[in-house]
Design an enzyme around this catalytic site. Structure first.
Site, PDB file in Angstrom:
ATOM      1  N   ARG A 180       0.849  -1.190   0.000  1.00 19.22           N
ATOM      2  CA  ARG A 180       0.000   0.000   0.000  1.00 19.22           C
ATOM      3  C   ARG A 180       0.887   1.243   0.000  1.00 19.22           C
ATOM      4  O   ARG A 180       2.019   1.211   0.482  1.00 19.22           O
ATOM      5  CB  ARG A 180      -0.922   0.022   1.224  1.00 19.22           C
ATOM      6  CG  ARG A 180      -1.819  -1.205   1.365  1.00 19.22           C
ATOM      7  CD  ARG A 180      -2.564  -1.176   2.691  1.00 19.22           C
ATOM      8  NE  ARG A 180      -3.416  -2.337   2.855  1.00 19.22           N
ATOM      9  CZ  ARG A 180      -3.065  -3.471   3.466  1.00 19.22           C
ATOM     10  NH1 ARG A 180      -1.831  -3.586   3.973  1.00 19.22           N
ATOM     11  NH2 ARG A 180      -3.905  -4.475   3.585  1.00 19.22           N
ATOM     12  N   LYS A 198      -1.693  -2.662   7.994  1.00 20.31           N
ATOM     13  CA  LYS A 198      -2.826  -2.232   8.816  1.00 20.31           C
ATOM     14  C   LYS A 198      -2.758  -2.912  10.176  1.00 20.31           C
ATOM     15  O   LYS A 198      -2.424  -4.091  10.275  1.00 20.31           O
ATOM     16  CB  LYS A 198      -4.141  -2.588   8.122  1.00 20.31           C
ATOM     17  CG  LYS A 198      -4.419  -1.725   6.888  1.00 20.31           C
ATOM     18  CD  LYS A 198      -5.779  -2.035   6.310  1.00 20.31           C
ATOM     19  CE  LYS A 198      -6.098  -1.113   5.142  1.00 20.31           C
ATOM     20  NZ  LYS A 198      -7.418  -1.402   4.549  1.00 20.31           N
ATOM     21  N   HIS A 253      -2.906   2.394  -5.637  1.00 19.86           N
ATOM     22  CA  HIS A 253      -3.597   1.130  -5.386  1.00 19.86           C
ATOM     23  C   HIS A 253      -3.818   0.345  -6.676  1.00 19.86           C
ATOM     24  O   HIS A 253      -3.968  -0.880  -6.640  1.00 19.86           O
ATOM     25  CB  HIS A 253      -4.941   1.401  -4.688  1.00 19.86           C
ATOM     26  CG  HIS A 253      -5.177   0.492  -3.519  1.00 19.86           C
ATOM     27  ND1 HIS A 253      -4.411   0.524  -2.382  1.00 19.86           N
ATOM     28  CD2 HIS A 253      -6.082  -0.498  -3.331  1.00 19.86           C
ATOM     29  CE1 HIS A 253      -4.842  -0.397  -1.528  1.00 19.86           C
ATOM     30  NE2 HIS A 253      -5.848  -1.038  -2.089  1.00 19.86           N
ATOM     31  N   ARG A 299      -1.101  -1.992  -6.924  1.00 25.42           N
ATOM     32  CA  ARG A 299      -1.334  -3.118  -6.002  1.00 25.42           C
ATOM     33  C   ARG A 299      -2.298  -4.121  -6.635  1.00 25.42           C
ATOM     34  O   ARG A 299      -2.076  -5.333  -6.588  1.00 25.42           O
ATOM     35  CB  ARG A 299      -1.880  -2.572  -4.681  1.00 25.42           C
ATOM     36  CG  ARG A 299      -2.182  -3.623  -3.612  1.00 25.42           C
ATOM     37  CD  ARG A 299      -2.520  -2.889  -2.315  1.00 25.42           C
ATOM     38  NE  ARG A 299      -3.184  -3.714  -1.328  1.00 25.42           N
ATOM     39  CZ  ARG A 299      -2.574  -4.477  -0.442  1.00 25.42           C
ATOM     40  NH1 ARG A 299      -1.257  -4.567  -0.443  1.00 25.42           N
ATOM     41  NH2 ARG A 299      -3.259  -5.169   0.448  1.00 25.42           N
ATOM     42  N   HIS A 331      -3.436  -9.409   3.514  1.00 20.33           N
ATOM     43  CA  HIS A 331      -4.867  -9.495   3.814  1.00 20.33           C
ATOM     44  C   HIS A 331      -5.089 -10.459   4.982  1.00 20.33           C
ATOM     45  O   HIS A 331      -4.530 -11.552   5.004  1.00 20.33           O
ATOM     46  CB  HIS A 331      -5.646 -10.012   2.600  1.00 20.33           C
ATOM     47  CG  HIS A 331      -5.797  -9.000   1.521  1.00 20.33           C
ATOM     48  ND1 HIS A 331      -6.121  -9.335   0.222  1.00 20.33           N
ATOM     49  CD2 HIS A 331      -5.690  -7.646   1.534  1.00 20.33           C
ATOM     50  CE1 HIS A 331      -6.192  -8.241  -0.515  1.00 20.33           C
ATOM     51  NE2 HIS A 331      -5.930  -7.204   0.256  1.00 20.33           N
ATOM     52  N   TYR A 333      -9.684 -10.733  -6.730  1.00 25.23           N
ATOM     53  CA  TYR A 333      -8.748 -10.739  -7.850  1.00 25.23           C
ATOM     54  C   TYR A 333      -8.952 -11.947  -8.770  1.00 25.23           C
ATOM     55  O   TYR A 333      -8.566 -11.911  -9.930  1.00 25.23           O
ATOM     56  CB  TYR A 333      -7.310 -10.687  -7.334  1.00 25.23           C
ATOM     57  CG  TYR A 333      -7.015  -9.395  -6.612  1.00 25.23           C
ATOM     58  CD1 TYR A 333      -6.985  -8.187  -7.303  1.00 25.23           C
ATOM     59  CD2 TYR A 333      -6.818  -9.359  -5.237  1.00 25.23           C
ATOM     60  CE1 TYR A 333      -6.745  -6.995  -6.651  1.00 25.23           C
ATOM     61  CE2 TYR A 333      -6.577  -8.171  -4.577  1.00 25.23           C
ATOM     62  CZ  TYR A 333      -6.544  -6.989  -5.290  1.00 25.23           C
ATOM     63  OH  TYR A 333      -6.323  -5.810  -4.641  1.00 25.23           O
TER      64      TYR A 333
END
Length: 297
Positions: A148, A172, A243, A246, A269, A278
């Site tokens: 990110r 995150k 993004h 990404r 994730h 995806y």
């Protein structure tokens, strides 16, 4: 407890107990202050007296502003967490956000670039300048790692292992993961570290990897501006953000046969359901190629 005092206590809780990133804290603060402003406009000075009716009015205003469902969902999540904290601290007795349903997010397939478009983008930076060397390294790292933009600008010099070809990323929730960089990205980083960064650095104490023209840490906004400029120099008509690189990273891996679990780990994730989008992108690209190439499609 005043509104501002409660918000300060909540931010301290996020920093100390939840170990939240600076970007998460900024997002929570913005959402909660926005609701404070609305409450004051409704002559509501005591957040403990906020009712379900006032919350519904706030949502109506969000819809009138044509905010995206994902933005509204994020605001509700921030406010629910804040009011849960207030209940835990004994400041209020009920959480007015508990009964409010979160709007379902629109399911949109992420936009991705084709490999030749990625190559076109990577060729844009002027490698005769320190900023051009920096920009090339940024683009290479974003595409090679799938990180990110917030993770990218948070990289420090000691985040890199140039021998192994990896970077330590704080994602995150301050979760750590190692991401591979690949040979082109490593070469671009070496060039930047030798010829670009020393000319940008204003002092020897700056730890951040990517610097702005003043020698300070680069911001996510600056990366987006740089990318906008690079895209304008290409023949790419798609609206591209960091993004997008990404998304392209994940899609190209799956197109080449990578398994979903590996892509999940590389992207950082928590849930594989987030990564599964995806697979839909890859299927859509297959259908698009089929429609373009088959004479009876």
């Amino acid at each position: 407890m005043q509104m501002e005092e409660a918000l300060r206590a909540f931010i301290e809780y996020l920093q100390i107990e939840k170990n939240a990133s600076i970007y998460t804290i900024h997002s929570y603060t913005h959402d909660i202050e926005d609701f404070f402003d609305f409450s004051r406009q409704q002559n509501m000075q005591d957040f403990a007296a906020v009712s379900y009716v006032l919350v519904r009015k706030y949502l109506v205003e969000c819809n009138q502003k044509k905010l995206a469902k994902s933005t509204i969902a994020r605001k509700l999540s921030s406010l629910r967490s804040f009011y849960r904290f207030l209940m835990r601290e004994g400041v209020i007795a009920e959480n007015p956000f508990v009964l409010v349903a979160t709007p379902k997010k629109e399911k949109k397939l992420p936009k991705v670039l084709y490999v030749d478009e990625i190559e076109q983008l990577l060729a844009q930076p002027d490698l005769s300048t320190p900023l051009g060397l920096r920009d090339r390294a940024i683009l290479e790292v974003l595409y090679a790692s799938g990180m990110r933009v917030g993770e990218l600008v948070g990289l420090e010099l000691n985040s890199l292992d140039l021998q192994v070809g990896t970077a330590l990323v704080f994602g995150k929730g301050a979760k750590e993961r190692y991401v591979p960089l690949g040979r082109p990205a490593m070469a671009a980083l070496q060039q930047y570290l030798v010829k670009g960064r020393p000319q940008l650095a204003s002092n020897d104490h700056e730890k951040h990897l990517f610097l702005n023209f003043r020698g300070g840490p680069l911001t996510a906004r600056s990366v987006r501006r740089m990318l906008d400029k690079m895209i304008q120099q290409t023949s790419i008509y798609l609206k591209v953000s960091p993004h997008t690189l990404r998304h392209s990273f994940a899609t190209h891996l799956l197109d080449a046969g990578a398994d979903l679990r590996t892509v999940q780990e590389l992207l950082g994730h928590v849930n594989i359901s987030t990564t599964q989008i995806y697979t839909h992108v890859s299927n859509e690209r297959l259908r698009q190629v089929y429609r373009q190439a088959h004479p009876r499609a």
